[in-house]
Design a protein around this motif. Sequence first.
Motif, mmCIF file in Angstrom:
data_model
loop_
_atom_site.group_PDB
_atom_site.id
_atom_site.type_symbol
_atom_site.label_atom_id
_atom_site.label_comp_id
_atom_site.label_asym_id
_atom_site.label_seq_id
_atom_site.Cartn_x
_atom_site.Cartn_y
_atom_site.Cartn_z
ATOM 1 N N ASN A 20 0.887 -1.215 0.087
ATOM 2 C CA ASN A 20 -0.022 -0.146 0.183
ATOM 3 C C ASN A 20 0.912 1.201 0.099
ATOM 4 O OD1 ASN A 20 -2.468 -1.236 -0.050
ATOM 5 N ND2 ASN A 20 -2.709 -1.499 2.226
ATOM 6 N N ARG A 21 1.976 1.188 0.807
ATOM 7 C CA ARG A 21 2.892 2.362 0.750
ATOM 8 C C ARG A 21 3.528 2.653 -0.626
ATOM 9 N NH1 ARG A 21 7.255 1.501 4.377
ATOM 10 N NH2 ARG A 21 6.042 -0.167 5.439
ATOM 11 N N ALA A 22 3.634 1.445 -1.203
ATOM 12 C CA ALA A 22 4.542 1.666 -2.513
ATOM 13 C C ALA A 22 3.463 2.233 -3.634
ATOM 14 C CB ALA A 22 5.224 0.086 -2.907
ATOM 15 N N ARG A 23 2.171 1.734 -3.349
ATOM 16 C CA ARG A 23 1.136 2.455 -4.406
ATOM 17 C C ARG A 23 1.004 3.746 -3.884
ATOM 18 N NH1 ARG A 23 -1.805 -2.529 -2.895
ATOM 19 N NH2 ARG A 23 -2.062 -3.890 -4.544
ATOM 20 N N ALA A 24 0.973 4.230 -2.955
ATOM 21 C CA ALA A 24 0.860 5.415 -2.506
ATOM 22 C C ALA A 24 1.912 6.431 -3.142
ATOM 23 C CB ALA A 24 0.801 5.789 -1.108
ATOM 24 N N HIS A 25 3.165 5.775 -3.150
ATOM 25 C CA HIS A 25 4.421 6.413 -3.206
ATOM 26 C C HIS A 25 4.507 6.511 -4.837
ATOM 27 C CE1 HIS A 25 7.167 6.046 0.441
ATOM 28 N NE2 HIS A 25 6.824 7.229 0.152
ATOM 29 N N LEU A 26 4.005 5.607 -5.444
ATOM 30 C CA LEU A 26 4.255 5.477 -6.921
ATOM 31 C C LEU A 26 3.191 6.745 -7.429
ATOM 32 C CD1 LEU A 26 4.317 1.886 -8.272
ATOM 33 C CD2 LEU A 26 6.120 3.726 -8.194
ATOM 34 N N ARG A 27 1.959 6.580 -6.736
ATOM 35 C CA ARG A 27 1.097 7.450 -7.231
ATOM 36 C C ARG A 27 1.532 9.061 -7.062
ATOM 37 N NH1 ARG A 27 -3.041 5.459 -4.032
ATOM 38 N NH2 ARG A 27 -3.583 3.751 -5.341
ATOM 39 N N GLU A 28 2.213 9.219 -5.751
ATOM 40 C CA GLU A 28 2.539 10.607 -5.533
ATOM 41 C C GLU A 28 3.509 10.943 -6.649
ATOM 42 O OE1 GLU A 28 5.244 12.050 -2.115
ATOM 43 O OE2 GLU A 28 3.679 10.574 -1.621
ATOM 44 N N LEU A 29 4.519 9.938 -6.906
ATOM 45 C CA LEU A 29 5.951 10.166 -7.897
ATOM 46 C C LEU A 29 5.475 10.427 -9.264
ATOM 47 C CD1 LEU A 29 8.147 7.599 -6.286
ATOM 48 C CD2 LEU A 29 8.629 9.898 -6.338
ATOM 49 N N LEU A 30 4.312 9.859 -9.551
ATOM 50 C CA LEU A 30 3.821 9.966 -11.022
ATOM 51 C C LEU A 30 2.693 11.161 -11.306
ATOM 52 C CD1 LEU A 30 3.012 6.329 -11.821
ATOM 53 C CD2 LEU A 30 4.815 7.565 -12.724
ATOM 54 N N GLU A 31 2.527 11.720 -10.132
ATOM 55 C CA GLU A 31 1.567 12.910 -10.350
ATOM 56 C C GLU A 31 2.489 14.087 -10.875
ATOM 57 O OE1 GLU A 31 -0.125 15.329 -6.668
ATOM 58 O OE2 GLU A 31 -0.947 13.090 -6.537
ATOM 59 N N PRO A 32 1.759 14.787 -11.862
ATOM 60 C CA PRO A 32 2.969 15.903 -12.402
ATOM 61 C C PRO A 32 3.357 16.898 -11.368
ATOM 62 C CG PRO A 32 0.901 15.488 -13.636
ATOM 63 C CD PRO A 32 0.706 14.815 -12.378
ATOM 64 N N ASN A 33 4.610 17.001 -11.270
ATOM 65 C CA ASN A 33 5.158 17.810 -10.468
ATOM 66 C C ASN A 33 5.100 17.525 -8.760
ATOM 67 O OD1 ASN A 33 6.073 19.323 -12.368
ATOM 68 N ND2 ASN A 33 3.964 20.432 -12.545
ATOM 69 N N GLY A 34 4.308 16.313 -8.727
ATOM 70 C CA GLY A 34 3.942 16.294 -7.394
ATOM 71 C C GLY A 34 5.040 16.049 -6.521
ATOM 72 N N LYS A 35 6.260 15.268 -6.713
ATOM 73 C CA LYS A 35 7.204 15.179 -6.031
ATOM 74 C C LYS A 35 8.055 16.716 -5.598
ATOM 75 C CE LYS A 35 11.247 12.175 -5.223
ATOM 76 N NZ LYS A 35 12.347 11.519 -6.242
ATOM 77 N N ARG A 36 8.282 17.357 -7.012
ATOM 78 C CA ARG A 36 8.954 18.602 -6.670
ATOM 79 C C ARG A 36 8.196 19.538 -5.820
ATOM 80 N NH1 ARG A 36 9.556 19.866 -12.572
ATOM 81 N NH2 ARG A 36 9.552 17.500 -12.765
ATOM 82 N N ARG A 37 6.645 19.633 -6.010
ATOM 83 C CA ARG A 37 6.375 20.462 -4.924
ATOM 84 C C ARG A 37 6.612 19.968 -3.836
ATOM 85 N NH1 ARG A 37 0.898 20.229 -7.346
ATOM 86 N NH2 ARG A 37 0.409 18.529 -5.853
ATOM 87 N N ASP A 38 6.476 18.767 -3.146
ATOM 88 C CA ASP A 38 6.614 18.468 -2.055
ATOM 89 C C ASP A 38 8.114 18.814 -1.621
ATOM 90 O OD1 ASP A 38 5.071 15.164 -1.769
ATOM 91 O OD2 ASP A 38 4.386 17.303 -1.341
ATOM 92 N N ARG A 39 9.107 18.540 -2.339
ATOM 93 C CA ARG A 39 10.551 18.990 -2.018
ATOM 94 C C ARG A 39 10.840 20.417 -1.745
ATOM 95 N NH1 ARG A 39 13.952 14.542 -4.651
ATOM 96 N NH2 ARG A 39 13.466 13.027 -3.345
ATOM 97 N N SER A 40 10.258 21.275 -2.492
ATOM 98 C CA SER A 40 10.546 22.778 -2.496
ATOM 99 C C SER A 40 9.819 23.268 -1.139
ATOM 100 C CB SER A 40 10.113 23.235 -3.793
ATOM 101 O OG SER A 40 8.653 23.205 -3.896
ATOM 102 N N ARG A 41 8.890 22.638 -0.772
ATOM 103 C CA ARG A 41 8.091 23.086 0.535
ATOM 104 C C ARG A 41 9.191 23.408 1.576
ATOM 105 N NH1 ARG A 41 2.657 20.822 2.147
ATOM 106 N NH2 ARG A 41 3.258 19.741 0.227
#
Lengths: 188, 175
Positions: free
Chosen positions: A167-188
């Motif tokens: 489930n964590r892997a699914r959630a992580h993948l979803r987050e990582l595949l979201e356009p700009n999702g990861k970058r947004r998280d990181r820059s905050r």
Amino acid sequence: MSSPSDVEAIGRSLAEPEAFGLIYDRHAATLLRFLGRRVGAKVAEGLLGELFRIAFERRKTFDASRTSALPWLYGIGSNLLLKHRRGEARRLRANARIVAGLEAADRRSSAAALDARVLFPRVASAIEALPDDERETLLLFAWEELSYQSVAEALELPIGTVRSRLNRARAHLRELLEPNGKRRDRSR
Amino acid sequence: MKPVDLARKLRREAAFEPAALDRGKEALMAAIRQEVEPARRPTIIPQLPYADIRAALSFLERAFGFREIPASRMEGADGVIHHSLVEFGDGVIGIGTQGAHGAVSPQRGGIESQYISVAVADVFAHYQRALAAGARIAKEPREHAGGYRSYEAFDPEGHRWRFVYQRLREVPAKA
């Protein structure tokens, strides 16, 4: 006449080590494919040798309540693969390019084809970016098609932990595949 | 598409040459045969002195996975072990009495006059085992260039052991 089960063969191999050859005959091809998918045929062959030598040395510790030795062998292989992360990542990216090409050719509109070319390399990077434990659980489940029970045996985890890791892997993948999702998280 | 289905899309069939399986089987059976009939005739046998041979044998087995060759044990009527051999893979080492043949245990001598390198299949697993058995670590495991791995540990009397793994270089196939 039925051939001996994995448990019987391993049990017998304690007194007659050659009996362990049956475990190889039965599972080596599956494991060579598993390793090959992850790191390519050449490295896989070396790892297969290591895997079975380790399995043979540890045969006394094999849990006799298990029905098949395959998940146990997968587990040893998974551990060996940890030392080959870089080769694995390369292969994953190569797979992504091939799959993107195939999928793009399948799709009629050029927009959909472009999507495929963008999407699959992103999937590859997302899988690569997963923490080791989540990646391994995901790939054993999705690529090797092991049941939750078998993944649990391979990684020596309670079955509930396998579920939550997936489930964590699914959630992580979803987050990582979201356009700009990861970058947004990181820059905050 | 769901994340797991997307991941599944990246699965590719892995081709291999059938001969690879035969080579693997051959190597495994060779390793197994060696287990059945260990090569107990090495041409060089290092001899290590210990003040407490019984404790040393027990530690070497627990921590490092060495196996005593039972038939080699020389024991006095008083139950004191004077000498024995332990084996590991192809190698054999003599475990002898401190002071005999002029050899001194580091525990007594205060220095290590040599160390012994032992080839193992999995350095990190071996390290974990030694650590769990209470071995004092002299050098933590590390990866050197070219896939060479090592760590070093002391046994209870201060002999230094180096455990190494070295992947043999691949010889390029002829075109």
